[in-house]
Design an enzyme around this catalytic site. Structure first.
Site, mmCIF file in Angstrom:
data_model
loop_
_atom_site.group_PDB
_atom_site.id
_atom_site.type_symbol
_atom_site.label_atom_id
_atom_site.label_comp_id
_atom_site.label_asym_id
_atom_site.label_seq_id
_atom_site.Cartn_x
_atom_site.Cartn_y
_atom_site.Cartn_z
ATOM 1 N N GLN A 167 -4.579 -1.915 2.392
ATOM 2 C CA GLN A 167 -3.209 -1.915 2.898
ATOM 3 C C GLN A 167 -2.746 -3.347 3.142
ATOM 4 O O GLN A 167 -3.413 -4.118 3.842
ATOM 5 C CB GLN A 167 -3.064 -1.136 4.202
ATOM 6 C CG GLN A 167 -1.569 -0.999 4.531
ATOM 7 C CD GLN A 167 -1.268 -0.445 5.894
ATOM 8 O OE1 GLN A 167 -1.702 -0.985 6.899
ATOM 9 N NE2 GLN A 167 -0.480 0.621 5.924
ATOM 10 N N CYS A 223 4.500 -0.527 10.610
ATOM 11 C CA CYS A 223 3.970 -1.163 11.819
ATOM 12 C C CYS A 223 5.096 -1.785 12.639
ATOM 13 O O CYS A 223 5.917 -2.526 12.111
ATOM 14 C CB CYS A 223 2.943 -2.233 11.430
ATOM 15 S SG CYS A 223 2.270 -3.073 12.875
ATOM 16 N N LYS A 272 3.362 3.251 2.991
ATOM 17 C CA LYS A 272 3.241 4.064 4.215
ATOM 18 C C LYS A 272 4.397 3.664 5.121
ATOM 19 O O LYS A 272 4.537 2.482 5.459
ATOM 20 C CB LYS A 272 1.896 3.807 4.900
ATOM 21 C CG LYS A 272 1.707 4.556 6.216
ATOM 22 C CD LYS A 272 0.250 4.462 6.678
ATOM 23 C CE LYS A 272 -0.011 5.170 7.993
ATOM 24 N NZ LYS A 272 0.331 4.336 9.167
ATOM 25 N N HIS A 288 4.546 8.650 8.243
ATOM 26 C CA HIS A 288 4.194 8.906 9.648
ATOM 27 C C HIS A 288 5.425 9.561 10.269
ATOM 28 O O HIS A 288 6.496 8.937 10.336
ATOM 29 C CB HIS A 288 3.846 7.572 10.322
ATOM 30 C CG HIS A 288 3.439 7.701 11.754
ATOM 31 N ND1 HIS A 288 3.007 6.628 12.494
ATOM 32 C CD2 HIS A 288 3.393 8.770 12.595
ATOM 33 C CE1 HIS A 288 2.707 7.027 13.725
ATOM 34 N NE2 HIS A 288 2.942 8.316 13.813
ATOM 35 N N GLY A 324 0.427 11.737 11.368
ATOM 36 C CA GLY A 324 0.880 11.723 12.756
ATOM 37 C C GLY A 324 0.475 12.970 13.509
ATOM 38 O O GLY A 324 0.937 14.072 13.193
ATOM 39 N N GLY A 383 -5.668 9.757 11.605
ATOM 40 C CA GLY A 383 -6.131 8.484 12.140
ATOM 41 C C GLY A 383 -7.000 8.663 13.358
ATOM 42 O O GLY A 383 -8.223 8.790 13.279
ATOM 43 N N ARG A 384 -6.354 8.747 14.521
ATOM 44 C CA ARG A 384 -7.101 8.764 15.778
ATOM 45 C C ARG A 384 -8.069 9.936 15.886
ATOM 46 O O ARG A 384 -9.154 9.800 16.460
ATOM 47 C CB ARG A 384 -6.116 8.766 16.955
ATOM 48 C CG ARG A 384 -5.412 7.430 17.115
ATOM 49 C CD ARG A 384 -4.183 7.531 17.977
ATOM 50 N NE ARG A 384 -3.122 8.314 17.323
ATOM 51 C CZ ARG A 384 -1.920 8.524 17.820
ATOM 52 N NH1 ARG A 384 -1.613 8.002 18.992
ATOM 53 N NH2 ARG A 384 -1.016 9.232 17.170
HETATM 54 C C1 FMN Z 1 -5.914 1.334 16.640
HETATM 55 C C2 FMN Z 1 -4.860 1.649 15.611
HETATM 56 C C3 FMN Z 1 -4.532 0.701 14.655
HETATM 57 C C4 FMN Z 1 -3.578 0.985 13.667
HETATM 58 N N1 FMN Z 1 -3.352 0.077 12.670
HETATM 59 C C5 FMN Z 1 -2.542 0.407 11.622
HETATM 60 C C6 FMN Z 1 -2.453 -0.426 10.466
HETATM 61 O O1 FMN Z 1 -3.119 -1.458 10.346
HETATM 62 N N2 FMN Z 1 -1.599 -0.032 9.481
HETATM 63 C C7 FMN Z 1 -0.866 1.130 9.554
HETATM 64 O O2 FMN Z 1 -0.130 1.465 8.619
HETATM 65 N N3 FMN Z 1 -0.956 1.933 10.634
HETATM 66 C C8 FMN Z 1 -1.792 1.613 11.636
HETATM 67 N N4 FMN Z 1 -1.951 2.485 12.679
HETATM 68 C C9 FMN Z 1 -1.204 3.760 12.669
HETATM 69 C C10 FMN Z 1 -2.038 4.847 11.961
HETATM 70 O O3 FMN Z 1 -2.271 4.516 10.626
HETATM 71 C C11 FMN Z 1 -1.323 6.197 12.033
HETATM 72 O O4 FMN Z 1 -0.107 6.085 11.352
HETATM 73 C C12 FMN Z 1 -1.040 6.650 13.464
HETATM 74 O O5 FMN Z 1 -2.165 6.458 14.307
HETATM 75 C C13 FMN Z 1 -0.614 8.121 13.503
HETATM 76 O O6 FMN Z 1 -1.632 8.939 12.974
HETATM 77 P P1 FMN Z 1 -2.661 9.754 13.931
HETATM 78 O O7 FMN Z 1 -1.818 10.524 14.904
HETATM 79 O O8 FMN Z 1 -3.424 10.646 12.985
HETATM 80 O O9 FMN Z 1 -3.522 8.754 14.609
HETATM 81 C C14 FMN Z 1 -2.904 2.226 13.666
HETATM 82 C C15 FMN Z 1 -3.234 3.173 14.640
HETATM 83 C C16 FMN Z 1 -4.208 2.907 15.597
HETATM 84 C C17 FMN Z 1 -4.583 3.964 16.603
#
Ligand code: FMN
Length: 327
Positions: free
Chosen positions: A69, A99, A138, A170, A211, A232-233
């Site tokens: 990315q 972001c 994204k 997202h 998300g 993600g999380r």
């Molecule tokens: C610690 C952390 C770092 C993240 N860093 C990025 C990143 O570098 N690039 C990005 O597109 N999204 C980043 N995100 C967002 C995630 O990719 C994702 O869109 C967001 O957490 C929602 O998905 P989830 O609910 O499944 O966690 C980050 C999220 C977290 C928790």
């Protein structure tokens, strides 16, 4: 140059997460699932073009398929970074348009690019022309007061016309002033319906939803409306969920157990230690391997407190494992 054909399977992916989805974390995830698509953390174009490339984008060959990315908005720099990514062997490059951090806004990239569709189109065209590997984006469903469905549709149509085939969305807006990146992952409400409508209106696009997805059942439900789910999380908190997702979404029945994964990861750690990597960097991804299992808390606590004292002694994993009771 780009044939435009995206052969990567986006049905299930782990989200890019800064400081979390580094190469060690991705190695662990690949041990658990062979089906999942893995994303790097966001790496900025200056880091790639001027920094230590191996440090920023080096990865293990076992990680494939793996996506780099990029964070950036200069079409020329993005193209150069794509060429380097392709030379390194990445399977796809993804542009971050989601972001919300202040640092990213100052650099005029990330989520604020949703307000500049023409610039994003120039970036995408330049990236597509530079390499053969697929390019994806994204993004969010909107930003600040640019939140209508019509604006989101117009934005995605721009990407479509630029030649993009896959968009990861997202399903919440980003609020650029007043909310931290962390708050921007919880405060704006999820709106899955907008993402479903995009897929319905532009069915030829490969649409991946992201998300708040936390269970196999939720993933299955989304897949009735879109082509892929990105988590993600939930995967960070419970990496073994990848095994359950693989079994249901891909009908993959591996005999791999958590203990097999631990053993392989321990071997990997030994190789990394031999190469001079500090144990400190190898610990975080494995801490949640026993999520939801009796003794998980003690396993984590033992590793966090004892590993720093033991420096490079990997038997600390075996000792911590004693606390966990698997059926
Ligand atoms: C610690 C952390 C770092 C993240 N860093 C990025 C990143 O570098 N690039 C990005 O597109 N999204 C980043 N995100 C967002 C995630 O990719 C994702 O869109 C967001 O957490 C929602 O998905 P989830 O609910 O499944 O966690 C980050 C999220 C977290 C928790």
């Amino acid at each position: 140059m780009n044939s435009g054909v995206n052969l990567i399977n986006h049905k299930l992916s782990v989200a890019p997460m800064l400081d979390w989805t580094d190469k060690h974390c991705r190695y662990l995830h690949r041990l658990i699932s062979k089906d999942v698509l893995l994303y790097s953390e966001m790496i900025t174009t200056p880091a790639i073009l001027q920094g230590d490339k191996q440090k920023y984008i080096g990865f293990n060959s076992q990680e494939h398929p793996v996506v780099l990315q990029l964070g950036g908005s200069d079409p020329g720099d993005l193209a150069k970074s794509c060429i380097i990514a392709q030379e390194f062997g990445y399977d796809e490059v993804n542009l971050n348009v989601g972001c919300p951090s202040d640092r990213v806004q100052k650099g005029r990239f990330g989520a604020c690019l949703m307000n500049e569709p023409e610039l994003v189109v120039n970036c995408i065209k330049s990236m597509l022309q530079s390499v053969d590997i697929p390019i994806t984006v994204k993004c969010r469903i909107g930003v600040d007061d640019n939140t209508s469905y019509e604006n989101l549709l117009a934005f995605i149509q721009h990407l479509d016309q630029a030649g993009l085939q896959t968009v990861i969305i997202h399903a919440r807006i980003a609020i650029l002033k007043g909310l931290s990146p962390k708050q921007n992952r919880t405060v704006p409400p999820l709106n899955y319906d907008f993402v479903y409508r995009i897929k319905k209106t532009l069915p030829h696009l490969n649409i991946v939803i992201n998300g708040g997805i936390e269970t196999v059942e939720q993933a299955q439900k989304h897949l009735k409306y879109v082509d892929g789910v990105m988590l993600g999380r939930a995967i960070w908190n419970n990496p073994w969920l990848l095994n359950d997702l693989g079994e249901t979404l891909f009908d993959t029945h591996t005999q791999t157990t958590r203990d097999d994964v631990l053993k392989h990861y321990q071997n990997y750690c030994q190789q990394q230690l031999d190469d001079g990597v500090k144990l400190h960097w190898l610990l975080p991804p494995i801490l949640n391997l026993f999520h939801g299992i009796s003794g998980n808390k003690k396993w984590k606590n033992y590793l966090v407190t004892q590993a720093p004292l033991r420096k490079n002694d990997l038997s600390v994993f075996d000792e911590a494992r004693e606390f966990v009771t698997l059926n």
